[in-house]
Design a protein around this motif. Structure first.
Motif: not given
Length: 142
Positions: A94-99, A112-123
């Motif tokens: 699920s999206d929740d598990m990916r997050e 990953y320290k400078d990456f966005p806080a959420d998975y969708q934004s990182a993608q």
């Protein structure tokens, strides 16, 4: 008494076994020209559980397709249980598990320290979609 088709019987047996163990799943059966199939859909299960389910389900598939010789081989035929030509176990997250997996990467991996806080934004970061998706997939699949 009405007899159900083999593909419906296989789906019912798998559905009952998974339900008995408290494993949520969707199981479908389909018949078509020259065969039948059963699909098992799982969500958010650990890889070792998916492996056990695949092993259990394999008894209900009476063979396999050999693409090298373009031939279906009857290598697992049994008369004591219903069987189908093809059986697929599909596992997804699920999206929740990916997050959650992405949050784990951000908390434990310096890269990953400078990456966005959420998975969708990182993608959506330029050039990072495949890399981030692959790493999240690896975390979720052990």
């Amino acid at each position: 008494m009405k007899r159900i088709s083999d593909h419906a019987a296989v789906a019912k047996a798998i559905r009952n076994e998974l339900k008995k163990h408290g494993i949520p799943a969707r199981v479908t059966a389909k018949s078509y020209s020259m065969g039948e199939s059963v699909n098992v859909y799982l969500t958010d299960l650990p890889p070792w559980t998916v492996k056990e389910i695949k092993s259990y389900c394999s008894q209900y598939e009476y063979g396999h397709f050999d693409g090298m010789i373009d031939l279906y081989e009857y290598s697992n035929r049994r008369d004591d249980i219903p069987q189908v030509k093809f059986l697929f176990v599909n596992s997804d997250f699920s999206d929740d598990m990916r997050e959650k997996a992405y949050a784990f990467l951000r908390a434990t991996m310096h890269a990953y320290k400078d990456f966005p806080a959420d998975y969708q934004s990182a993608q959506n970061m330029h050039g990072c979609r495949d890399w981030v998706s692959t790493e999240v997939w690896q975390v979720l699949n052990g």
